[in-house]
Design an enzyme around this catalytic site. Structure first.
Site, PDB file in Angstrom:
ATOM      1  N   GLU A 190      -9.952  12.619   7.627  1.00 52.58           N
ATOM      2  CA  GLU A 190      -9.931  13.956   7.051  1.00 52.58           C
ATOM      3  C   GLU A 190     -11.301  14.616   7.122  1.00 52.58           C
ATOM      4  O   GLU A 190     -11.416  15.798   7.452  1.00 52.58           O
ATOM      5  CB  GLU A 190      -9.476  13.889   5.602  1.00 52.58           C
ATOM      6  CG  GLU A 190      -8.057  13.356   5.412  1.00 52.58           C
ATOM      7  CD  GLU A 190      -7.792  12.970   3.980  1.00 52.58           C
ATOM      8  OE1 GLU A 190      -7.361  13.848   3.209  1.00 52.58           O
ATOM      9  OE2 GLU A 190      -8.026  11.798   3.628  1.00 52.58           O
ATOM     10  N   GLU A 227      -9.196   4.178  -2.300  1.00 50.50           N
ATOM     11  CA  GLU A 227      -7.999   3.949  -3.108  1.00 50.50           C
ATOM     12  C   GLU A 227      -8.361   3.200  -4.390  1.00 50.50           C
ATOM     13  O   GLU A 227      -9.441   2.636  -4.530  1.00 50.50           O
ATOM     14  CB  GLU A 227      -6.956   3.126  -2.335  1.00 50.50           C
ATOM     15  CG  GLU A 227      -6.524   3.745  -1.011  1.00 50.50           C
ATOM     16  CD  GLU A 227      -5.309   3.068  -0.411  1.00 50.50           C
ATOM     17  OE1 GLU A 227      -4.534   2.436  -1.173  1.00 50.50           O
ATOM     18  OE2 GLU A 227      -5.121   3.170   0.818  1.00 50.50           O
ATOM     19  N   ASP A 275      -8.905   0.540   1.957  1.00 52.46           N
ATOM     20  CA  ASP A 275      -7.885   0.175   2.939  1.00 52.46           C
ATOM     21  C   ASP A 275      -8.415   0.541   4.327  1.00 52.46           C
ATOM     22  O   ASP A 275      -8.140   1.619   4.854  1.00 52.46           O
ATOM     23  CB  ASP A 275      -6.592   0.925   2.617  1.00 52.46           C
ATOM     24  CG  ASP A 275      -5.475   0.604   3.598  1.00 52.46           C
ATOM     25  OD1 ASP A 275      -5.447  -0.525   4.106  1.00 52.46           O
ATOM     26  OD2 ASP A 275      -4.645   1.491   3.848  1.00 52.46           O
ATOM     27  N   ASP A 299       0.848  -1.190   0.000  1.00 55.67           N
ATOM     28  CA  ASP A 299       0.000   0.000   0.000  1.00 55.67           C
ATOM     29  C   ASP A 299       0.883   1.239   0.000  1.00 55.67           C
ATOM     30  O   ASP A 299       1.878   1.314   0.735  1.00 55.67           O
ATOM     31  CB  ASP A 299      -0.918   0.006   1.224  1.00 55.67           C
ATOM     32  CG  ASP A 299      -2.022   1.044   1.089  1.00 55.67           C
ATOM     33  OD1 ASP A 299      -2.556   1.189  -0.014  1.00 55.67           O
ATOM     34  OD2 ASP A 299      -2.356   1.696   2.096  1.00 55.67           O
ATOM     35  N   HIS A 323      -4.069  14.203   0.688  1.00 63.92           N
ATOM     36  CA  HIS A 323      -4.216  13.350   1.869  1.00 63.92           C
ATOM     37  C   HIS A 323      -2.984  13.467   2.763  1.00 63.92           C
ATOM     38  O   HIS A 323      -3.103  13.595   3.992  1.00 63.92           O
ATOM     39  CB  HIS A 323      -4.419  11.900   1.444  1.00 63.92           C
ATOM     40  CG  HIS A 323      -4.448  10.933   2.582  1.00 63.92           C
ATOM     41  ND1 HIS A 323      -5.479  10.887   3.497  1.00 63.92           N
ATOM     42  CD2 HIS A 323      -3.561   9.972   2.976  1.00 63.92           C
ATOM     43  CE1 HIS A 323      -5.244   9.946   4.385  1.00 63.92           C
ATOM     44  NE2 HIS A 323      -4.088   9.373   4.099  1.00 63.92           N
ATOM     45  N   THR A 340      -8.789  -5.474   3.872  1.00 61.66           N
ATOM     46  CA  THR A 340      -8.683  -4.602   2.706  1.00 61.66           C
ATOM     47  C   THR A 340      -9.670  -5.119   1.672  1.00 61.66           C
ATOM     48  O   THR A 340      -9.566  -6.276   1.249  1.00 61.66           O
ATOM     49  CB  THR A 340      -7.257  -4.618   2.116  1.00 61.66           C
ATOM     50  OG1 THR A 340      -6.332  -4.174   3.102  1.00 61.66           O
ATOM     51  CG2 THR A 340      -7.171  -3.731   0.889  1.00 61.66           C
ATOM     52  N   ARG A 387      -7.328   3.741  13.309  1.00 69.05           N
ATOM     53  CA  ARG A 387      -6.465   4.893  13.525  1.00 69.05           C
ATOM     54  C   ARG A 387      -5.860   4.932  14.933  1.00 69.05           C
ATOM     55  O   ARG A 387      -4.722   5.400  15.105  1.00 69.05           O
ATOM     56  CB  ARG A 387      -7.242   6.184  13.276  1.00 69.05           C
ATOM     57  CG  ARG A 387      -7.768   6.348  11.865  1.00 69.05           C
ATOM     58  CD  ARG A 387      -6.655   6.382  10.838  1.00 69.05           C
ATOM     59  NE  ARG A 387      -7.174   6.702   9.497  1.00 69.05           N
ATOM     60  CZ  ARG A 387      -6.468   6.673   8.395  1.00 69.05           C
ATOM     61  NH1 ARG A 387      -5.186   6.314   8.448  1.00 69.05           N
ATOM     62  NH2 ARG A 387      -7.004   6.972   7.220  1.00 69.05           N
ATOM     63  N   LYS A 414      -3.583  -1.881  10.078  1.00 68.55           N
ATOM     64  CA  LYS A 414      -3.927  -2.045   8.663  1.00 68.55           C
ATOM     65  C   LYS A 414      -4.072  -3.512   8.261  1.00 68.55           C
ATOM     66  O   LYS A 414      -4.326  -3.799   7.086  1.00 68.55           O
ATOM     67  CB  LYS A 414      -2.828  -1.420   7.797  1.00 68.55           C
ATOM     68  CG  LYS A 414      -2.650   0.078   7.977  1.00 68.55           C
ATOM     69  CD  LYS A 414      -3.670   0.852   7.175  1.00 68.55           C
ATOM     70  CE  LYS A 414      -3.294   2.318   7.109  1.00 68.55           C
ATOM     71  NZ  LYS A 414      -4.177   3.073   6.199  1.00 68.55           N
ATOM     72  N   GLU A 418     -10.258   4.121   3.690  1.00 65.52           N
ATOM     73  CA  GLU A 418      -9.430   4.908   2.787  1.00 65.52           C
ATOM     74  C   GLU A 418      -9.836   4.565   1.364  1.00 65.52           C
ATOM     75  O   GLU A 418      -9.811   3.396   0.957  1.00 65.52           O
ATOM     76  CB  GLU A 418      -7.940   4.635   3.006  1.00 65.52           C
ATOM     77  CG  GLU A 418      -7.420   5.213   4.319  1.00 65.52           C
ATOM     78  CD  GLU A 418      -5.910   5.169   4.437  1.00 65.52           C
ATOM     79  OE1 GLU A 418      -5.377   5.889   5.305  1.00 65.52           O
ATOM     80  OE2 GLU A 418      -5.268   4.421   3.685  1.00 65.52           O
ATOM     81  N   GLN A 475      -3.188   2.225  14.957  1.00 62.01           N
ATOM     82  CA  GLN A 475      -2.111   2.700  14.089  1.00 62.01           C
ATOM     83  C   GLN A 475      -1.300   3.812  14.758  1.00 62.01           C
ATOM     84  O   GLN A 475      -0.065   3.844  14.676  1.00 62.01           O
ATOM     85  CB  GLN A 475      -2.698   3.201  12.769  1.00 62.01           C
ATOM     86  CG  GLN A 475      -1.677   3.710  11.762  1.00 62.01           C
ATOM     87  CD  GLN A 475      -2.336   4.267  10.503  1.00 62.01           C
ATOM     88  OE1 GLN A 475      -3.560   4.218  10.350  1.00 62.01           O
ATOM     89  NE2 GLN A 475      -1.535   4.795   9.607  1.00 62.01           N
TER      90      GLN A 475
END
Length: 420
Positions: free
Chosen positions: A362, A199, A231, A125, A132, A255, A235, A251, A197, A238
């Site tokens: 975000e 992607e 993904d 990834d 971002h 996925t 948080r 993570k 996320e 992480q």
């Protein structure tokens, strides 16, 4: 390019995601039958296993469709990819002499179950969306300044191929270690800051040997096709673990990818250049042709028990700073061997306004600015029962190239397995 007409009537609508121009590759089953390879055309699926068995498709390399994945096709390389696509197009095109033989090999998508379209060899990834990266810097470090290396190399980390699942597979809220800023010790429990996320995923079709760097031109030739990719990110897990070696458990729990591989050839009319550079890239990352694609993307959220769906964001794959070919080139430059079936995540795709942000981190600015759904509920992070849907379309003159939805529903965390 304009719409190519098919004798499959549903493929000729400008809004159909699967016209003859597309012909994406997937794996499906109907009823109790075994999964096998198929091609989406309109609202139907063309059975490649039966077509090969009947001699309607014969690429003169032995059996390709006696297995429920597209890796066998990938390994044959670009010349066969082009010949196969041309053959399928000829079978399904308006006025085809093969129509009578092919009609019995069509199955309604509505009654089919879809599976992973390929075997994921390895998963990497990237972190290649500038907006971002700047947003994450502002949230986590108080300013949008990029890391010193960011404008020079496609930054990435090696993920877990075992965690990649097809659209529709539920995602279990992960357990893990977290630490509040004012706590003396970390705690253990369900993730509280669960995120998505938005992607794109590039699928490596042909590999390269260990110790053998590749050019961006070669890398582009190696890419078989693209999928939507979510993904999922924990948080809080992480945030505690990522110093100094980057993402790990935050993570590794899921996925999601869309069920249809849209080939690079289908996307060819939508190529577009990467954004202007602040700093010139080193020569090995230079591209001889545009490496991104004009693909419209959106994220939808539906809470459990609600009929109301909220569109959270709309953006475009062309927002990326590095293309998949550049990512693949950098991945191999030190001598890393690449393998058919390797999956490269683009990194979160965000645009310059809040309506184009590709993660909840975000959109809600790490929980400080909750957003309101159409149902009236407020959200900063994912709650149990939430269903997230990613969509992507490239729009041509009277036709649409779609990927199929990439969907995942959040299941509650397991009870603490270490208490018994």
């Amino acid at each position: 390019m304009t719409l190519q007409k098919s004798w499959v009537a549903s493929a000729n609508s400008a809004e159909s995601p699967f016209p003859l121009n597309n012909l994406p590759y997937g794996v499906f089953s109907v009823g109790e039958e075994d999964p096998r390879c198929g091609v989406a055309i309109g609202d139907m699926i063309f059975d490649m296993a039966q077509a090969e068995a009947a001699g309607l498709v014969d690429m003169d390399v032995g059996a390709l469709f006696d297995v429920p994945f597209w890796n066998e096709v990938m390994e044959e390389g670009p010349a066969l990819w082009a010949a196969l696509r041309a053959r399928i197009t000829a079978i399904l095109a308006e006025g085809s002499p093969d129509q009578a033989a092919a009609q019995s090999l069509l199955y309604p998508q509505a009654g089919a179950e879809l599976y992973m379209p390929f075997l994921v060899s390895e998963y990497t990834d990237f972190y290649a969306g500038r907006q971002h990266a700047e947003n994450m810097g502002a949230i986590l470090r108080g300013g949008p300044e990029l890391p010193a290396n960011w404008l020079h190399i496609p930054i990435g980390y090696n993920g877990r191929a075992s965690s990649v699942v097809v659209s529709g597979t539920p995602i279990r809220r992960p357990l893990g270690q977290m630490k509040a800023p004012d706590a003396a010790m970390p705690s253990f429990g369900p993730c509280k800051r669960l995120d998505i996320e938005l992607e794109m995923g590039a699928i490596v079709g042909t590999g390269c040997d260990i110790g053998a760097p590749i050019s961006t031109t070669k890398a582009d030739e190696m890419i078989f096709g693209y999928v939507l990719l979510n993904d999922w990110s924990a948080r809080d897990i992480q945030g505690w673990e990522y110093q100094p070696l980057g993402p790990f458990q935050g993570k590794a729990f899921g996925t999601s990818v869309s069920p249809w591989i849209v080939t690079k050839e289908a996307l060819e009319p939508f190529r577009t250049s990467v954004p202007p550079r602040d700093k010139e890239l080193l020569p090995y990352l230079a591209e001889t042709k545009p490496g991104l694609y004009d693909i419209e993307l959106e994220v939808l959220m539906q809470p459990e028990g609600s009929d109301t769906v909220t569109e959270l964001t709309k953006t475009n794959y062309s927002r990326m700073y590095y293309s998949a070919a550049q990512q693949l080139t950098h991945h191999a430059v030190g001598g890393c061997g690449m393998t058919p079936g390797d999956l490269l995540g683009s990194g979160t795709i965000s645009g310059p306004t809040k309506t184009e942000y590709g993660s909840l981190m975000e959109m809600g600015w790490a929980g400080k600015e909750p957003f309101t759904l159409n149902s009236g509920e407020q959200r900063s992070w994912l709650e149990d029962g939430d269903t997230m849907t990613l969509r992507g379309n490239a729009r041509g003159d009277g036709f649409t190239i779609g990927f199929g939805d990439c969907v995942g529903k959040i299941l509650p965390a397991l009870d603490d397995p270490f208490t018994s």
